[in-house]
Design an enzyme around this catalytic site. Structure first.
Site, PDB file in Angstrom:
ATOM      1  N   ASP A 362       0.864  -1.166   0.000  1.00 40.86           N
ATOM      2  CA  ASP A 362       0.000   0.000   0.000  1.00 40.86           C
ATOM      3  C   ASP A 362       0.911   1.230   0.000  1.00 40.86           C
ATOM      4  O   ASP A 362       2.111   1.128   0.259  1.00 40.86           O
ATOM      5  CB  ASP A 362      -0.873  -0.044   1.261  1.00 40.86           C
ATOM      6  CG  ASP A 362      -1.981   0.984   1.239  1.00 40.86           C
ATOM      7  OD1 ASP A 362      -2.336   1.429   0.138  1.00 40.86           O
ATOM      8  OD2 ASP A 362      -2.470   1.335   2.321  1.00 40.86           O
ATOM      9  N   ASP A 554      -2.193  -1.816   6.090  1.00 38.67           N
ATOM     10  CA  ASP A 554      -2.647  -1.603   7.464  1.00 38.67           C
ATOM     11  C   ASP A 554      -3.471  -2.765   8.001  1.00 38.67           C
ATOM     12  O   ASP A 554      -3.828  -2.780   9.159  1.00 38.67           O
ATOM     13  CB  ASP A 554      -3.424  -0.286   7.592  1.00 38.67           C
ATOM     14  CG  ASP A 554      -4.677  -0.255   6.719  1.00 38.67           C
ATOM     15  OD1 ASP A 554      -5.114  -1.326   6.271  1.00 38.67           O
ATOM     16  OD2 ASP A 554      -5.203   0.843   6.484  1.00 38.67           O
ATOM     17  N   ASP A 558      -7.505  -3.103   3.835  1.00 37.19           N
ATOM     18  CA  ASP A 558      -7.106  -4.022   2.771  1.00 37.19           C
ATOM     19  C   ASP A 558      -7.274  -5.484   3.184  1.00 37.19           C
ATOM     20  O   ASP A 558      -6.539  -6.352   2.706  1.00 37.19           O
ATOM     21  CB  ASP A 558      -5.651  -3.754   2.377  1.00 37.19           C
ATOM     22  CG  ASP A 558      -5.480  -2.368   1.782  1.00 37.19           C
ATOM     23  OD1 ASP A 558      -6.198  -2.051   0.823  1.00 37.19           O
ATOM     24  OD2 ASP A 558      -4.646  -1.603   2.289  1.00 37.19           O
TER      25      ASP A 558
END
Length: 663
Positions: A362, A554, A558
């Protein structure tokens, strides 16, 4: 799913943190009779039985070969060597009895008992004592190695004081931490450790978070910030309002994760356990065959000689080098990770990381700081800037995203006279609410287009993260927000490339922003403007090439991608309960450079485990053949068993002294 626990073993029941340090022998895969708890005695006490046995053994050997007194025969000789045998032999015989009682008939303890009692039965007293003595020394070294491995993890276990000082009507009162209730206020003096999670009431305070994050630099917290159990107050007396019960703190969740890590077995470890359960009884029957079968085929058959060969064969074949060193290698890897602020939820994830081919990450909060600042505000002339920004401020106050914090810092205090209703988050797009009976939208450009709202935003003019707004079906304007790349992000990508790992960045942020960050970091592939399902499709695309993939994020927004990946790595585990629960590996201090470090720990652990397997099997195979042929004595057998086990243990503990901070 590929990262599910490979073991069929039931997970251990939840245990209080002070008991976790005693779990090793129940969960280390060394299940061939190990029922005793981990021994925390100092080294001298651990070695004392062996020292007594060794002293008496030396006395016996001296009487046998140097002094040769006439009285030292038969009964006297047997009695002296029996005294030498008991300190080291009795505990092993006891374990053999317990293992048989528990249904494990072919434990290493039984092998050692048969071999040494057999040696006594044919008058080979010194060799019988020596075999048991060196085996016991090997067990002590194993215990010491486990103690060393656990020291890296136990820093997590002792971080919370048993008692705290709370303020009742401004009067300090001491009470047990486990009895504290949410809402009570802790008075924390300089140098004291915080026992429970809470909210800082004081204006500011500095904390040492090294035991939790591995980061030595003090962390300054401001009024209203969350502070966590295990942090040490550094300068002034601070007040903390408890917001989590003792047993529910972030540290408790981490401790529970560490406790359960031993139940998550690597495939290699599971194979060795199964191998040992099949291999050991086969060896016992082979030893019986070596003793008995030559009677039918060999002239001048001497029972004593063939029994001696069988006993040598038994000692050599003991699988302790494998069943001790391999779990210890993985345990050492988990300990090395904890020492560096990396928590592995099981040894299987060490193996997966060692072979990972793709790392998908990410952007926000992973490779960037996640600390946003508003750079530009453009509001259409038909709207009031103050009014629109207040709508946005109130709407974003419902979100915990870093962008919401940036908006709040820019817009200032919330006007509570303005009421928002029907607030709704549309994943991957933005937020929607009703103000004064009219719809207010805030999100990306796709969000406006989803509701067919025309706008005057030129993608080429905006390179930062953008929040577009609409009110009552009309475009109201936009603001741009930028984020900073983490200082060790570029170093992380370079280290991953050096390890031969492909890097990909997936983000819901604007493609232009994602592309710019990826280019600055040297990331191979980057994709922006992605919805959660788009990220899932990208991971599926990588996996369709039969390549392993790790995802770093995190662990909350996700979750589908984390579930689909072979191993999920969470950044900032101390900030999110859900992160600790969903990820397979937790990086505690938000530093991306810990990602390649975790992979290097996995690779080194796997290398050490396989070195030990090859060493144990190779040496044993050679000496087994020599033993069956009568060319190896008990002394060679001791080296093949205890010597190899000691070498394997010493090799396994190396990982705890390695420096993984450099590639």
């Amino acid at each position: 799913m590929s990262k599910e626990c490979c073991s069929n073993d039931p997970k251990p029941a939840k245990t209080s943190p002070d008991k976790i340090s005693h779990q090793h022998h129940e969960n280390d895969g060394h299940d061939h009779g190990h029922s005793h708890e981990h021994d925390d005695r100092p080294a001298f006490q651990l070695f004392l039985p062996a020292l007594i046995s060794f002293a008496v053994l030396l006395a016996g050997i001296a009487l046998d070969n140097l002094l040769k007194p006439h009285w030292f025969t038969d009964g006297a000789r047997f009695a002296l060597y029996l005294v030498a045998y008991i300190p080291v032999g009795f505990p092993v015989m006891k374990e053999a009895f317990l293992s048989i009682k528990n249904g494990d008939f072919f434990s290493e303890f039984l092998l050692m008992t048969i071999a040494t009692v057999g040696a006594f039965s044919i008058g080979e007293y010194p060799e019988g004592v020596a075999v048991m003595l060196f085996y016991s020394i090997g067990e002590v070294f194993q215990t010491m190695a486990v103690q060393k491995a656990q020291m890296n993890i136990k820093t997590l276990l002792d971080q919370r004081p048993d008692e705290i000082t709370i303020l009742e009507n401004n009067v300090p009162k001491t009470m047990k931490a486990e009895d504290a209730q949410i809402g009570q206020v802790i008075q924390l003096k300089p140098g004291e450790k915080l026992a429970l999670d809470g909210e800082l009431l004081s204006e500011a305070a500095s904390f040492n978070t090294a035991a939790l994050t591995g980061e030595s630099k003090p962390d300054t917290k401001k009024q209203g910030d969350n502070v966590l159990a295990g942090m040490i107050n550094l300068n002034t007396v601070s007040l903390v309002k408890i917001n989590t019960l003792y047993q529910d703190s972030k540290l408790s969740k981490i401790l529970e994760m560490v406790q359960n890590a031993a139940s998550q077995k690597a495939q290699t470890e599971l194979f060795i356990r199964k191998f040992a359960k099949i291999y050991t009884p086969i060896v016992v029957f082979l030893a019986i065959g070596i003793c008995v079968l030559p009677y039918f085929f060999v002239q001048n058959y001497e029972f004593r000689d063939w029994l001696y060969r069988a006993l040598v064969f038994l000692v050599i074949s003991c699988p302790c080098a494998l069943v001790i060193s391999i779990p210890l290698g993985y345990f050492g890897g988990i300990g090395a990770g904890s020492k560096n602020g990396i928590l592995f939820k099981g040894s299987n994830f060490l193996d997966i990381l060692a072979n990972i081919q793709n790392l998908v990450m990410d952007k926000t909060g992973t490779m960037t700081e996640g600390v946003f600042k508003v750079q530009k505000v453009v509001i259409e002339k038909d709207f009031s800037q103050d009014e629109i920004l207040q709508y946005l401020n109130i709407l974003e106050s419902k979100s915990t995203h870093p962008i919401a914090t940036a908006v709040h810092q820019f817009a200032g205090d919330i006007n509570h006279d303005i009421k928002l209703e029907n607030t709704e988050e549309i994943a991957g797009h933005g937020l929607k609410a009703t103000v004064n009976g009219k719809d207010f939208l805030a999100g990306n450009i796709k969000f406006l287009e989803k509701y067919n709202i025309p706008h005057q935003i030129n993608h080429m003019d905006v390179s930062d993260t953008l929040i577009a707004m609409a009110y009552d079906g009309k475009f109201a304007g936009y603001l741009t927000i930028s984020d900073q790349i983490k200082e060790d992000a570029a170093e992380t990508v370079a280290a991953l490339k050096k390890l031969g790992i492909k890097t990909t960045m997936l983000s819901g942020d604007k493609s232009s922003v994602v592309a710019e960050v990826a280019a600055n970091l040297g990331i191979t592939d980057a994709f922006g403007d992605l919805l959660p399902e788009d990220k899932v499709n990208k991971i599926k695309e990588i996996k369709s090439r039969n390549e392993s993939v790790a995802f770093v994020g995190d662990g909350v927004n996700d979750a589908p991608v984390v579930a689909l990946s072979d191993v999920g790595i969470a950044m900032g585990g101390l900030g999110s309960d859900a992160t600790i629960e969903t990820a397979d590996v937790v990086i505690q201090d938000d530093r991306p450079s810990k990602i390649p470090m975790a992979i290097r720990i996995g690779k080194e652990t796997k290398k050490i485990v396989w070195q030990n397997i090859m060493l144990a099997i190779g040496v044993k195979a050679v000496v087994l053949i020599l033993g069956a042929g009568g060319l190896a004595t008990m002394w060679e057998a001791v080296f093949a068993d205890v010597g190899v086990a000691l070498l394997a243990i010493l090799n396994a503990v190396r990982i705890q002294n390695m420096n993984f901070s450099k590639s």
